[in-house]
Design a protein around this motif. Structure first.
Motif, mmCIF file in Angstrom:
data_model
loop_
_atom_site.group_PDB
_atom_site.id
_atom_site.type_symbol
_atom_site.label_atom_id
_atom_site.label_comp_id
_atom_site.label_asym_id
_atom_site.label_seq_id
_atom_site.Cartn_x
_atom_site.Cartn_y
_atom_site.Cartn_z
ATOM 1 N N GLU A 132 0.824 -1.205 0.000
ATOM 2 C CA GLU A 132 0.000 0.000 0.000
ATOM 3 C C GLU A 132 0.860 1.258 0.000
ATOM 4 N N SER A 133 1.988 1.251 0.716
ATOM 5 C CA SER A 133 2.843 2.435 0.742
ATOM 6 C C SER A 133 3.486 2.665 -0.626
ATOM 7 N N GLY A 137 2.982 5.985 -2.816
ATOM 8 C CA GLY A 137 4.142 6.706 -3.315
ATOM 9 C C GLY A 137 4.139 6.848 -4.825
ATOM 10 N N VAL A 138 3.688 5.822 -5.518
ATOM 11 C CA VAL A 138 3.628 5.873 -6.976
ATOM 12 C C VAL A 138 2.635 6.942 -7.423
ATOM 13 N N GLN A 139 1.481 6.983 -6.787
ATOM 14 C CA GLN A 139 0.486 8.006 -7.129
ATOM 15 C C GLN A 139 1.057 9.405 -6.918
ATOM 16 N N TYR A 140 1.811 9.569 -5.839
ATOM 17 C CA TYR A 140 2.444 10.863 -5.551
ATOM 18 C C TYR A 140 3.461 11.209 -6.642
ATOM 19 N N SER A 141 4.292 10.244 -7.013
ATOM 20 C CA SER A 141 5.349 10.489 -7.995
ATOM 21 C C SER A 141 4.784 10.867 -9.357
ATOM 22 N N LEU A 152 -1.184 12.533 -0.788
ATOM 23 C CA LEU A 152 -0.341 11.454 -0.261
ATOM 24 C C LEU A 152 -0.681 11.193 1.208
ATOM 25 N N VAL A 153 -0.866 12.259 1.976
ATOM 26 C CA VAL A 153 -1.275 12.099 3.378
ATOM 27 C C VAL A 153 -2.612 11.368 3.454
ATOM 28 N N SER A 154 -3.545 11.756 2.597
ATOM 29 C CA SER A 154 -4.865 11.103 2.587
ATOM 30 C C SER A 154 -4.753 9.628 2.250
ATOM 31 N N CYS A 155 -3.828 9.282 1.369
ATOM 32 C CA CYS A 155 -3.634 7.880 1.007
ATOM 33 C C CYS A 155 -3.221 7.067 2.230
ATOM 34 N N SER A 176 7.607 8.622 2.455
ATOM 35 C CA SER A 176 7.385 8.159 1.084
ATOM 36 C C SER A 176 7.851 9.187 0.066
ATOM 37 N N ALA A 177 7.507 10.457 0.307
ATOM 38 C CA ALA A 177 7.900 11.512 -0.630
ATOM 39 C C ALA A 177 9.418 11.683 -0.645
ATOM 40 N N THR A 178 10.042 11.673 0.529
ATOM 41 C CA THR A 178 11.496 11.814 0.612
ATOM 42 C C THR A 178 12.184 10.662 -0.098
ATOM 43 N N ASN A 179 11.653 9.464 0.097
ATOM 44 C CA ASN A 179 12.215 8.289 -0.569
ATOM 45 C C ASN A 179 12.106 8.412 -2.086
#
Length: 297
Positions: A132-133, A137-141, A152-155, A176-179
């Motif tokens: 799930e993470s 993260g993919v959706q954010y990217s 991303l927070v909502s996810c 996730s975003a930093t990664n």
């Protein structure tokens, strides 16, 4: 009660997870803020600093929980005989012995953090967090929206995806975003549907992808979240040295027999040092790897 004299297990039984998720917190939860209470903070400011094109990384450092090396985080139950829906408070102690003397139940070693509560404990033990993470993260990217960090927070906080509390979900969103900014190349390299978390035995070193995040901001992540699997006697896909996983027994309803169904055998097995993802996650990851490669060209 919990005891350091007992063992380590791979998972909590689902009835235990459901029981913990039903608990009602009666004390104020720890929030993800600066020392002065500002929620606009970046957990990894002091270790990675501002990151280009990541506005939230410009924020000041979030507060990092502190305590002596022997600190433990525990739950106290006003009515220890209750089970589903029982009330609890969270308290940090200087030692396991101090918690025991106060009739508190230790949930993990180390200082309490923003994820040291029954709901987030249940999420860490009851959700396929890795898959799930990755999807979050993919959706954010791939998103070009101006509010993509909020998405991303909502996810991470939406019960339909992950279900963390807001402070814990915001921490995981930052992670996730930093990664995605700092470890894309290491994590995308050679992806074929299995996420390598450790290199081959006998040394089982961390994979390049996992080592990238761990070496730069993983320790701060663990300190701020508080509850982690290896700090609470639960195994995870990542292989840690045995002395890093603390033997700790969890029982949400002492004296009450919860029905634990017999687990069906797994239809597939993952390669050594790898964690197998579902078809959905694999497809999305292959798409994002293609996008990442294209951006590198």
């Amino acid at each position: 009660m919990s005891s350091l004299a007992e063992g380590i297990i791979p998972e909590l039984p689902q009835p235990f997870v459901d029981a913990y998720k039903s608990f009602a917190l009666k004390s104020s939860p720890m929030d993800l803020t600066t020392p002065t209470g500002d929620p606009n903070c970046f957990p990894f400011q002091e270790v990675v600093g501002p990151i280009d094109n990541f506005p939230e990384s410009q924020w000041p450092q979030c507060q990092i929980p502190t305590g002596p090396p022997t600190a433990v985080c525990a739950f106290q139950y006003p009515d220890p005989t209750a089970c589903i829906g029982k009330s609890y408070t969270i308290k940090q102690y200087d030692s396991f012995q101090q918690a025991e003397a106060d009739n508190a139940t230790v949930i993990h070693v180390g200082a309490c953090g923003v994820c040291s509560n029954a709901n987030d404990m249940a999420v860490r033990t009851g959700v396929d967090l890795q898959e799930e993470s990755i999807l979050c993260g993919v959706q954010y990217s791939l998103s070009g929206a101006s509010n993509r960090f909020d998405e991303l927070v909502s996810c991470f906080t939406n019960p339909e995806t992950v279900g963390f509390t807001d402070p814990c979900g915001r921490l995981w969103a930052h992670y996730s975003a930093t990664n995605s900014y700092l470890c894309n190349a290491a994590c995308a390299s050679g992806f074929e549907g299995n996420v390598e978390v450790n290199k081959p035995p006998p040394m089982c070193a961390l994979s390049d992808c996992i080592a990238c995040g761990f070496s730069q901001f993983g320790l701060v992540m663990d300190d701020i979240q508080g509850f982690t699997r290896f700090r609470s006697g639960l195994l995870e896909d990542i292989i840690h040295p045995c002395n890093k996983t603390v033997p700790l027994v969890h029982d949400p309803c002492p004296g009450i027999q919860l029905i634990v169904p017999t687990a069906a055998p797994s239809p597939t097995s993952s390669p050594s040092g790898a964690s197998h993802l579902s078809t959905k996650a694999t497809t999305v990851m292959l798409i994002v790897v293609g996008v990442l490669v294209a951006r590198m060209l």
